[in-house]
Design a protein around this motif. Structure first.
Motif, short mmCIF file in Angstrom:
data_model
loop_
_atom_site.label_atom_id
_atom_site.label_comp_id
_atom_site.label_asym_id
_atom_site.label_seq_id
_atom_site.Cartn_x
_atom_site.Cartn_y
_atom_site.Cartn_z
N PRO A 69 0.95 -1.10 0.10
CA PRO A 69 0.07 0.10 -0.19
C PRO A 69 0.75 1.24 0.03
N ARG A 70 0.53 2.23 -0.74
CA ARG A 70 1.23 3.40 -0.95
C ARG A 70 2.43 3.42 -1.01
N PRO A 71 3.48 2.89 -2.12
CA PRO A 71 4.45 2.70 -2.39
C PRO A 71 5.13 4.09 -2.66
N TRP A 72 6.30 4.35 -2.29
CA TRP A 72 7.10 5.71 -2.59
C TRP A 72 8.71 5.65 -3.05
N TRP A 73 8.76 6.56 -3.64
CA TRP A 73 10.11 6.78 -4.18
C TRP A 73 10.53 8.22 -3.64
N GLN A 74 11.80 8.35 -3.27
CA GLN A 74 12.43 9.70 -2.79
C GLN A 74 13.88 9.80 -3.23
N ALA A 75 13.95 11.32 -3.48
CA ALA A 75 15.55 11.64 -3.79
C ALA A 75 15.89 12.79 -2.86
N THR A 76 17.23 12.85 -2.48
CA THR A 76 17.98 14.00 -1.59
C THR A 76 18.26 14.79 -2.56
N LEU A 77 18.28 16.19 -2.44
CA LEU A 77 19.07 16.96 -3.61
C LEU A 77 20.41 17.23 -2.89
N LYS A 78 21.35 17.76 -3.68
CA LYS A 78 22.52 18.15 -3.25
C LYS A 78 22.48 19.44 -2.12
N ASN A 79 21.68 20.26 -2.67
CA ASN A 79 21.61 21.51 -2.02
C ASN A 79 19.85 21.65 -1.63
N VAL A 80 19.61 22.60 -0.62
CA VAL A 80 18.41 23.12 -0.37
C VAL A 80 18.06 23.99 -1.80
N SER A 81 16.95 23.70 -2.32
CA SER A 81 16.80 24.29 -3.65
C SER A 81 15.41 24.82 -4.00
N ARG A 82 15.01 25.58 -5.05
CA ARG A 82 13.78 25.75 -5.11
C ARG A 82 13.20 24.99 -6.39
N VAL A 83 12.34 24.06 -6.00
CA VAL A 83 11.83 23.05 -6.83
C VAL A 83 10.72 23.79 -7.71
N LYS A 84 10.67 24.03 -8.89
CA LYS A 84 10.11 24.56 -9.83
C LYS A 84 9.21 23.85 -10.40
N ALA A 85 9.48 22.48 -10.79
CA ALA A 85 8.64 21.50 -11.62
C ALA A 85 9.20 20.20 -11.41
N ILE A 86 8.35 19.12 -11.63
CA ILE A 86 8.89 17.70 -11.70
C ILE A 86 8.46 17.07 -12.98
N ARG A 87 9.43 16.47 -13.82
CA ARG A 87 8.92 15.97 -15.25
C ARG A 87 9.10 14.21 -14.90
#
Length: 587
Positions: A69-87
């Motif tokens: 139930p509710r599987p997930w995927w996660q990534a940690t960015l190199k720096n704190v960033s402004r995430v504008k969009a996800i493709r």
């Protein structure tokens, strides 16, 4: 040159402006590692970040979780960033409907939701949220498959990053100058090698074969700086084609024996020489036959001249190298001065000198002293770890004293826990009358052969063993004589014990580094910047994101950072937080 410097300087400023400005379109952000709720069919989480946008699972480009139930995927960015969009690139060979319903979270906050009855191929979702941890949760299915995830945005740069970026560009320019210096020296060295090779190849020149008919004089000459070196000489006749004289040239199998020695004596060390083709000089090897002189020679440079030419080439090479080094030193001095200036300006902002309208000199000195104390403590911890590991290596092999056991007695050998026995030497017989005295002693010079080989299998590699001093084990080297056994052994630490000891040392070292990092953070954070105390007391951004599921790291996460580096990064993040809080207060 001045125009080039102005042009390169303009390019440098353009690069700095580009680094310090937030691009409206954003770019694909770099990631440190990734995790996912589970792994099935070898669908590791790193496949979604490998740059391969193939939408076929058979091309090893897509992730895959187990059914849950509710599987997930996660990534940690190199720096704190402004995430504008996800493709997101969906699977194309099958099962595209698995992504009909999912959410995108940044640091635990939902920034985008997708819900549709129709599967998609590639989907771009707007986010516009600051954070570092990006998570995709499948809310409408039990399996999550992602073929590629591109996180678009830009890093949120801390105060003073423009100064830091300029210093980094200047450092890159200095590194480029070093590469140009190495390339120039390498090219000069190649030119020197080629010139020296050409000089050595010109040291000897092979001249054409010369023939001189009888009663004539042969002249052999070389260019200036060369001397004649006779290789072959023949006075007589070997063929009827050269110097024909009718019947006088019919015999073709005669030659003077000392022709080579005579020709060499006339031409040795000369630039040119003459050798007459006469019987009075070479003798008459075939009377009544018209003969000729045939000489093969080379022109050889004088040794002194070769040395002088090589010295001249070497002087030119060294002069070119010195000139390149002088140019590099001048450029290095200028760039280093600029780098020091930019770093000093950057440190002023990080230390709070320009972020909060200027702080007291005592506060700045206290921060510098604490940083130096922290570095010293980390260095001491590293030295203590190295010393402890060296002590472990010294205790790996412990040699025990020699023991004596009289005949028909048993000797017990025991090593501590984690050690095994290694027999060094075993003696069975008799060397003197004082050891194990007995009335039956006929000789004091007897010894069983290969005694250590006979009992090695019973003790080597074991923690304890028993050895019997008897003829049934070693044989009887001296019948009628009461014998004894001498044993020398060592206790060697097992690989498992050594690994456990080293792991314990490393754990203590990591614990010390973590403790020092917390102490340093406490001293340089709330005490020096009260406004930042609330920021430090906040829970970590990734807290509450751990769902207790299995974790699979991407290939990049295998290279772990050292504890010293982790402590330095904690201090760096603390200073950046101080600047950001101070800027917010001033605004």
């Amino acid at each position: 040159m001045g125009l080039f410097n102005r042009f390169s300087g303009g390019l440098l400023w353009l690069a700095v402006i580009a680094l310090c400005s937030e691009a409206a379109l954003g770019r694909i952000l770099e990631t440190l590692n990734c995790t996912q709720s589970s792994v099935a069919f070898n669908g590791q989480c790193g496949r979604a970040l490998d740059g391969n946008t193939a939408r076929n699972y058979g091309r090893n480009s897509c992730t895959h979780t187990k059914q849950q139930p509710r599987p997930w995927w996660q990534a940690t960015l190199k720096n704190v960033s402004r995430v504008k969009a996800i493709r997101i690139f969906n699977r194309g060979d099958c099962c595209a409907e698995r992504l009909n319903s999912f959410t995108v979270q940044v640091d635990g906050r939902v920034c985008a939701v997708h819900k549709s009855a129709k599967p998609f191929d590639v989907k771009k979702l707007a986010c516009n949220m600051n954070g570092r941890v990006v998570r995709i949760v499948n809310t409408g299915g039990t399996i999550l498959t992602l073929c590629e995830v591109q996180i678009i945005g830009w890093p949120v740069r801390p105060p003073g990053s423009c100064r830091k970026a300029k210093a980094q560009l200047l450092i890159k320019k200095l590194q480029l100058a070093k590469k140009q210096l190495k390339r120039g020296i390498r090219n000069a060295r190649t030119a020197f090698t080629k010139a020296a090779k050409a000089i050595r190849q010109q040291q000897k020149k092979q001249m054409p074969l010369r023939r001189t008919c009888e009663h004539s004089v042969g002249t052999f000459a070389c260019p200036k700086g060369y001397t004649v070196s006779i290789q072959q000489a023949m006075y007589g006749r070997q063929s009827t084609k050269f110097c024909p004289r009718g019947r006088l040239s019919a015999r073709t199998n005669c030659a003077a024996k000392k022709a080579l020695a005579i020709a060499k004596s006339r031409c040795r060390g000369r630039q040119s020489c003459q050798v007459p083709a006469r019987n009075s000089i070479f003798g008459d090897p075939c009377p009544g036959t018209f003969k000729y002189l045939q000489i093969s020679y080379r022109c050889v440079q004088r040794p002194g001249q070769v040395r002088n030419r090589l010295k001249a080439v070497r002087r030119r090479y060294r002069s070119s190298k010195r000139q390149l080094m002088a140019q590099f030193r001048a450029k290095k001095i200028g760039l280093k001065a600029k780098i020091v200036t930019e770093k000093r300006r950057y440190k002023r902002c990080i230390g709070g000198m320009s972020c909060q309208g200027g702080q007291s000199r005592a506060l700045k000195q206290a921060l510098a002293q604490e940083q130096q104390r922290h570095k010293t403590a980390l260095a001491n911890a590293q030295r203590a770890k190295t010393s402890e590991l060296a002590g472990v290596a010294g205790k790996r092999i412990v040699t025990k004293p020699e023991t004596r056991t009289c005949e028909n007695h048993v000797q017990s050998i025991t090593c501590p826990a984690g050690y095994v026995i290694k027999l060094l030497s075993v003696f069975y017989g008799r060397k003197d009358a004082a050891s194990c005295p007995h009335p039956q002693i006929r000789t004091i010079k007897c010894q069983a052969r290969n005694a250590v080989v006979k009992v090695r299998a019973a003790c080597d590699g074991k923690q304890s063993c028993k050895l019997q001093s008897s003829n049934s084990v070693f044989g009887d080297p001296c019948p009628g004589t009461y014998k004894y056994m001498l044993v020398r052994h060592s206790c060697q630490m097992t690989d498992a014990k050594l690994k456990a000891v080293r792991a314990a040392v490393d754990a203590r070292y990591r614990s010390t580094v973590a403790r020092l990092g917390k102490q340093h953070l406490a001293k340089t954070g709330p005490k020096l910047h009260p406004a930042a105390a609330a920021e430090h007391r906040k829970p970590a951004t990734t807290a509450g994101l751990d769902y207790g599921s299995s974790e699979t790291k991407a290939p990049k996460s295998k290279a772990k950072r050292s504890p010293v580096r982790q402590g330095e990064e904690i201090a760096e993040r603390n200073r950046e937080a101080q600047c950001s809080v101070a800027n917010q207060t001033s605004q």
